[in-house]
Structure formats: C-alpha cells, structure tokens
Write an enzyme that holds these catalytic residues in place. Structure first.
Site, PDB file in Angstrom:
ATOM      1  N   GLY A  70     -16.681 -28.601  -3.693  1.00 51.05           N
ATOM      2  CA  GLY A  70     -15.788 -28.355  -2.567  1.00 51.05           C
ATOM      3  C   GLY A  70     -16.037 -26.982  -1.977  1.00 51.05           C
ATOM      4  O   GLY A  70     -16.989 -26.285  -2.342  1.00 51.05           O
ATOM      5  N   GLY A  71     -15.154 -26.580  -1.057  1.00 50.96           N
ATOM      6  CA  GLY A  71     -15.326 -25.306  -0.385  1.00 50.96           C
ATOM      7  C   GLY A  71     -15.121 -24.109  -1.300  1.00 50.96           C
ATOM      8  O   GLY A  71     -15.696 -23.056  -1.082  1.00 50.96           O
ATOM      9  N   GLN A  72     -14.294 -24.273  -2.360  1.00 48.48           N
ATOM     10  CA  GLN A  72     -13.972 -23.148  -3.220  1.00 48.48           C
ATOM     11  C   GLN A  72     -14.584 -23.232  -4.600  1.00 48.48           C
ATOM     12  O   GLN A  72     -14.614 -22.232  -5.314  1.00 48.48           O
ATOM     13  CB  GLN A  72     -12.433 -23.031  -3.365  1.00 48.48           C
ATOM     14  N   THR A 117     -17.214 -25.688  -7.696  1.00 47.39           N
ATOM     15  CA  THR A 117     -18.097 -26.784  -8.099  1.00 47.39           C
ATOM     16  C   THR A 117     -17.657 -27.261  -9.476  1.00 47.39           C
ATOM     17  O   THR A 117     -17.322 -26.446 -10.333  1.00 47.39           O
ATOM     18  CB  THR A 117     -19.563 -26.317  -8.147  1.00 47.39           C
ATOM     19  N   VAL A 118     -17.673 -28.586  -9.699  1.00 44.62           N
ATOM     20  CA  VAL A 118     -17.225 -29.157 -10.968  1.00 44.62           C
ATOM     21  C   VAL A 118     -18.431 -29.741 -11.707  1.00 44.62           C
ATOM     22  O   VAL A 118     -19.206 -30.511 -11.143  1.00 44.62           O
ATOM     23  CB  VAL A 118     -16.156 -30.256 -10.742  1.00 44.62           C
ATOM     24  N   ASP A 129      -0.778 -30.741  -1.349  1.00 45.99           N
ATOM     25  CA  ASP A 129      -2.031 -31.322  -0.836  1.00 45.99           C
ATOM     26  C   ASP A 129      -2.247 -32.716  -1.431  1.00 45.99           C
ATOM     27  O   ASP A 129      -3.327 -33.023  -1.943  1.00 45.99           O
ATOM     28  CB  ASP A 129      -3.212 -30.411  -1.166  1.00 45.99           C
ATOM     29  N   LYS A 187     -14.709 -26.380 -13.952  1.00 43.85           N
ATOM     30  CA  LYS A 187     -14.572 -26.004 -12.538  1.00 43.85           C
ATOM     31  C   LYS A 187     -15.005 -24.547 -12.379  1.00 43.85           C
ATOM     32  O   LYS A 187     -14.383 -23.639 -12.918  1.00 43.85           O
ATOM     33  CB  LYS A 187     -13.121 -26.184 -12.077  1.00 43.85           C
ATOM     34  N   GLY A 229     -18.766 -32.888  -8.708  1.00 44.81           N
ATOM     35  CA  GLY A 229     -17.907 -32.660  -7.547  1.00 44.81           C
ATOM     36  C   GLY A 229     -18.154 -31.279  -6.981  1.00 44.81           C
ATOM     37  O   GLY A 229     -18.468 -30.337  -7.705  1.00 44.81           O
TER      38      GLY A 229
END
Length: 722
Positions: free
Chosen positions: A405-407, A409-410, A519, A424, A403
């Site tokens: 995202g903007g903030q 990585t997983v 969210d 994460k 995964g």
C-alpha cells in the site's frame, strides 16, 4: 603516567568525532556553495564531472529575487529554486508556486508542476496539500484524475478579504477557512482546481491552493501536543495574499539508469529503493553513513575515514607522543585494563546512541508514553528481534510480498516454531504515528473477527508490525473475482456480514475503550482459511473516551464508503462506521463495486444507486442473481431494508452496530433452516466454529451489551489528522 595516557586517548576519540566537520562536501576541484546554500555531491554546478547526471545540475543564478546581494541555486532542468539539500535523508527543500483563483489582478496561471523522468518526487511524508477559501473544494489532480482534496467552510462572520489575511504558520487548517490533506505516494506531477461545494458549481471567492512543507513541533511541553498527539505547522511566514511561493520538499534517489559507481566503503552502506516509481520494486538506490552523518556518495565522505593531510599534519606531534607513551606502557596490565574499560564504554555508548536514535525515529518515545499510561497490553504482544523476522521472511524477499500500500508492504513469513505470520514493514516516507496508533489499538482488541497483532520490532530504521497470517485475501477480491472452487453463496455473504457487524459492535461498545475504525471497506476485510471475516488496517482508527460522541478531524477516507454527513461536518461518529458498513452490505447483496465509471467516465456511487432503486421499488433489478436464487425473498428484503437504514443521510436515523448485529443474526437463524445452509455446513463447518453458528452467539452478544451501557455527553475533540 596512566592518567596522562587516558586523557590522550579521550582526546583522540573526541578528534575522531569532530573530524566529521572536515569531511568533503563536493568532488575535488568543484564549487560546493551557491550563496548561503551548500551544494553536496551528487548535486553540483558547472562541470559535468561535479554532479551525477543532468537532473542533479544546480544553476547558481544572480541576483536572487529575495536578496540582491547573493546568488540563488536552482534545479536547472526543472526550474525550481533550492533552499537546502540533505544528502543523508535524500531530501531537497524548494520554493514551490501556489495557485490563486478569483483573486483579481493577482490571479495566477494554473499550477502544473512536472518532475516526470527525474529522480525527484514530492515527499508524501514532509508535504501536505493545503487550500484556503470559503465554502469551496480544492482538488489535487494527477493526469486529470482527483488524487487528493479537502473542503474549507467559512461561517457567516467571515468577510471578503479575510482569506487573504490567513497566516499558515499559525493555522491548523482543520476545515474552517483553511483545509489540508495528504499527498498520494510517488507524486511526480500535479495540477490544482478549486470549485464550489455543489456539483458543477465554481467558487466565486478568492481562494488559494498549494503543495507546502509541514514541520513537527519539537519539545515536551503540552504546547507541542494536541490531546496526546504531536502537533504540526507550516513554515510559511506572512499573509497568504502576499505569497507567490511556499516551501516544499522533494525526495530523490540515484536512478538505475545513471550508471553511477557508488563508493565501496565499510563506513557507508547502500540499499535498493523505489522512491520514484510504484511499478518497480527497485527503481534506484540510496546510501547512508553508518555513523548517521556525512556524505556517503563521496570517497572518504563518512566519519572515521583517514583525515585530510592538512588535518593529520597539524596533529602529528600529539599522535607521535601518544604512540611513544602507549608503546612504553604497553606491558602494563593496569593500562590494558583501563584501555579495555574505555573501549568497552565507548562502544557501548555508540551502540546505545544508535539504538536510541532508531527507537526515537520509530516512535519509541510515543509508544513508551502509551505503555506507561497502560494503554498497551504488553502481555498480549511480543517484541521480536530483527534477526528473527529476517529469517522468517528470507531477508524480506520480494517473493514473500503479499500486499503493498501507500504506507507499508506486507511480507509472509514463518517463525522457527512453524507459526505463519504477516510482517508489515512501514516505508521511510510513511507516517510513524500510524504505526504507533495501530500497535496501541490492536494490542487492546481480542476478537475472533479482528486480525490479531502478535508483536512488533523497533530495532530497524523502519518499524515493523507482526500479525497472524490471513491466507485467502480480502473480501473485495473474493467478491469481484469469483472463486469457482468456493463460490460466494447467499449464506456465506450473510455470515461475512454478520461477522463484520459483530466486530464493529465489539469495537464501538464492548472494547475497553470505544474505537472508531474510520476506514471500513471490503479491501480491509480479510478472509481466513475457512473464509471467516477478519477486520484489518487500524492505521487511521481512533480510541476515544467513553463520554465522547464524535471526533472532529480533517476529512479523509475512501470514496464510495465515506459518510456524506462526515464529509459535510468533519465530525466522525460511530454512525459513520455504520454508513461504511452499509456500503459493504450493499456490495454483498449486489456483487457490484462501490464506485463504477459510466460510459461518459463519470463516477457512479453504488450507495446512491441502491437507495434510488429502493425508493423506486426496483431493488431486485440490481441484486446479485445468485442471491435471488438461493435466498428467500422476505429475508433478502430484510437485509435490503437494513442496508437502506445504514445508508441514511442523517446519521441519527441509522441503527447502531448493536441493532445491525442482532438483525443479521436473526436473519441467519431463519436462513439456517434451509437446505442451502445444510449444504454449506458440510463444506466449512468444524468443531471450533460450531459455537458461532448456534444460538449461543446471540446470547454472547447480548451479554456484551451490558458492557456498553453508558450515557455519553457531547464534547468536541479536535484531532488533527496526520
């Protein structure tokens, strides 16, 4: 004699530390300063040998628009004024133009900045999108699409012209006459637009929009904190009406296509980066000195390298004297013991400073404050060391990425004991407060339908969080990319809805302190090996006092799931989570996405469309075909009515998550008597999950209600969203 040698040794150590002030800034023979601004390599001026490719060329112009007695540096191929360059951090401070609308003769042309093709991007960490105006929406656009924006509202006491008198350095920009929002990652170009609150309405009052730098207050007094959170400000001096430019920050990297040979030096290290592109896992490189300061892009640019000849010459008598005296006393056991003690202490000091620097950079001080206050349950989490996690993830191999995202990585990994984990890894430009916030909140939660935090690691430049691994992706993928081997039946949809509702009820009413998720969306609902729901991503969540009814924050969230009442008032309540859950419930009923594009490329809200169909009594026209086939009509209508109540525009009319959970459990119990439920039980039911399917679950939920008996009092808490 021994004392004299020890003093000489300390002089040598001090010299090595101070020698970094004499380290080279630019290549030999190249100008290294324009006006008052140092120009370190890979930036440079005039000769192409002095800089690393055209994008790093600095043009030293004269005179400056602000000072007629000094030169001013500009990025030649972009045309932006440079105020400072930080090589170690990979940052460039610039003066960025602002956009004015309806300000008469001072109206500015549409700002349309572009860094395309360059090694620069607008820093997401160090910048904000800021707007000043009355009852207007400011939008940041990328290629014509909205990527960020905020709403500013004025009360009746505001007069025409008051907006221009705002001083950004003294303003919180919390939505009253001035607002702010984060930038998207990898931003290389943008344009701005200001419009009225109503659809297709333009703002007719003077308004301003800009990308501007954000600083954090430093210190330990209460002034630097707002309800326990660090405060930030904009380093902009003067009234906004008098400004043409504002400070902003660019991030940069050495692009792969530059073919720049980076120094091979044991005092420096280089690593792959993707600062400028989300499409590539390696778009460039950045280097750093192991000591924490210097210029790693130059030979001899990091501390502890041999000193320049002139420096060495000036100290040669002292050096010769030390060598002679050390040689004479070399056989002394006492001297060896003293030197060994000094070396050990020096090494320990260096290691301790490095660890403290990493600990502080990763939010360790804030985490330590939370630990001492009892907010974090340290018994439930483990502190992992870096070697353990590197081994588990094969040194964070890109093949292990599950995964992004903007903030953060997983990565998927496996510990020595065989436990499968998800690691994460937050990005350098990410918000450290989100790491601390998620760590603190998840350490307080113990619920089977909330992703479990296993621990964290603070030994790296980038903080790490370790979770249980959830193998079957998220609800959005499962719902909109149907799995033929395990189809999305009506019973599965009901069960997932009930599990998510139960988790939210726990967060709102049964946790040690109430928690607003902020969210809720289908991509933040993960599915485990038995397709049970796990609520995830608590980076923007908030833990509040039991006597607080709402949070006042800058509006942020995901379009399609955002509570309209929160958007209008900037006040987030537990009913805002209920609205977002209502959208997820409609997704489960219809199988449709929360936002779809019509033929005219206009965004269409699933929630609004659903409410319209309910009002016109044609809701079964949009219900998923599988749902209508497998579910009983009266049960489907009960869920439809529940979703409709969750989507009420007036938050007070929405049910609580307690009421939602009980209603869904009741519907599931009735549906459980059908043949479809029996068929599903044969497929996924196991001994450790039977307790959820029987009626004891309702008793468990009802017993938890006793924990939530409280009478809250209204109290505004203003939290500045980071």
């Amino acid at each position: 004699m021994i004392l004299k040698l020890v003093i000489h040794f300390f002089i040598l150590v001090i010299w090595e530390v101070s020698a970094q002030d004499d380290l080279p800034v630019a290549k030999l023979g190249c100008n290294w300063q324009c006006g008052d601004v140092p120009i370190p390599f890979p930036f440079g001026m005039k000769s192409s040998e002095c800089y690393a490719g055209k994008w790093f060329e600095i043009e030293c112009r004269n005179p400056s628009r602000y000072n007629h007695y000094t030169h001013t540096p500009y990025l030649k191929w972009i045309g932006l004024e440079v105020t400072s360059i930080y090589v170690e951090e990979g940052l460039v401070n610039i003066n960025n133009p602002i956009y004015r609308s309806n300000c008469g003769s001072k109206d500015s042309s549409q700002v349309n900045q572009s860094l395309e093709g360059s090694p620069f991007v607008y820093s997401q960490k160090h910048n904000k999108f800021v707007a000043a105006g009355c009852n207007s929406i400011a939008v940041l656009k990328l290629n014509g699409s909205d990527v960020s924006g905020c709403v500013s509202i004025c009360d009746q006491n505001y007069k025409v012209g008051d907006i221009g008198k705002i001083e950004l350095i003294n303003s919180d920009c919390n939505g009253k006459s001035c607002c702010e929002n984060s930038l998207p990652p990898y931003l290389k170009e943008y344009s701005t637009e200001i419009k009225g609150l109503k659809e297709n309405e333009t703002s007719d009052e003077c308004s301003y929009a800009m990308v501007v730098q954000q600083y954090q207050y430093h210190g330990y007094r209460p002034f630097f904190y707002n309800n326990g959170r660090k405060r930030y400000y904009f380093p902009v001096y003067g009234l906004v009406k008098d400004l043409d430019v504002v400070p902003a920050v660019l991030e940069w990297e050495i692009l792969n296509n530059l073919n720049l040979t980076l120094p091979l030096d044991h005092h420096s290290e280089c690593c792959d980066t993707n600062v400028t592109s989300s499409q590539y896992k390696r778009s460039g490189q950045r280097c750093s000195c192991k000591s924490g300061s210097g210029n790693p892009y130059l030979d001899g640019g990091c501390p502890d390298d041999p000193p320049p000849p002139q420096y060495r010459k000036s100290r040669s008598p002292l050096t010769i004297s030390i060598i002679k005296e050390v040689s004479i006393s070399f056989g002394s056991i006492i001297l060896l013991l003293i030197l060994w003690r000094v070396l050990t202490a020096t090494k320990k000091t260096i290691v301790d400073k490095y660890r403290k620097r990493m600990f502080k950079r990763n939010g360790g001080l804030l985490l330590q404050q939370r630990l001492s206050s009892g907010e974090v349950n340290v018994d439930k989490v483990k502190i992992f060391n870096l070697k353990e996690l590197e081994k588990a993830t094969d040194n964070f191999n890109t093949n292990r990425v599950v995964g992004k995202g903007g903030q953060a990585t997983v990565y998927k990994g496996m510990l020595i004991n065989g436990t499968i984990i998800a690691v994460k890894k937050f990005k350098v430009q990410g918000k450290i407060e989100e790491f601390i916030n998620e760590f603190v909140i998840l350490s307080q939660i113990n619920h089977r339908n909330v992703v479990k935090l296993l621990g964290s690691c603070l030994e790296t430049k980038i903080p790490l969080l370790v979770y249980e691994f959830i193998p079957n992706g998220n609800l959005f993928e499962y719902l909109h990319q149907q799995n033929e081997d395990f189809p999305m039946t009506w019973d599965i949809r009901l069960r997932i809805a009930t599990e998510v509702a139960g988790a939210l009820f726990y967060l709102h009413s049964a946790a040690s302190q109430p928690i607003y998720h902020k969210d809720i969306k289908s991509t933040n609902i993960l599915l485990d090996e038995k397709y049970r729901a796990k609520v995830a991503d608590f980076g923007t969540s908030r833990m509040i006092s039991s006597d607080v009814t709402h949070l006042t924050t800058v509006v942020q969230g995901t379009f399609g799931y955002l509570d309209p009442e929160y958007f209008q008032t900037s006040q987030f309540t537990e009913k805002s989570d209920v609205y977002s859950f209502g959208v997820v419930l409609v997704e489960l009923l219809t199988g449709k996405r929360p936002i779809t594009l019509t033929s005219s490329e206009e965004a269409k809200s699933l929630a609004s469309y659903f409410i319209l169909c309910v009002e016109q009594d044609c809701v079964f026209d949009i219900i998923d075909e599988r749902v209508t086939k497998e579910g009983e009509k009266n049960h489907i209508m009960e869920v439809v009515n529940l979703a409709n109540r969750c989507l009420e525009l007036n938050g007070k009319r929405r049910p609580t998550m307690k009421e939602v959970t009980l209603e869904l459990e009741s519907i599931r119990k009735l549906e459980g008597k059908s043949n479809a439920q029996e068929k599903y039980n044969e497929l996924v039911r196991s001994e450790d999950y039977q307790c959820w399917d029987d009626y004891s679950t309702i008793l468990e939920i009802r017993s938890a209600f006793d924990l939530s008996s409280r009478t809250p009092t209204l109290e505004d808490i203003h939290i500045r969203t980071i």
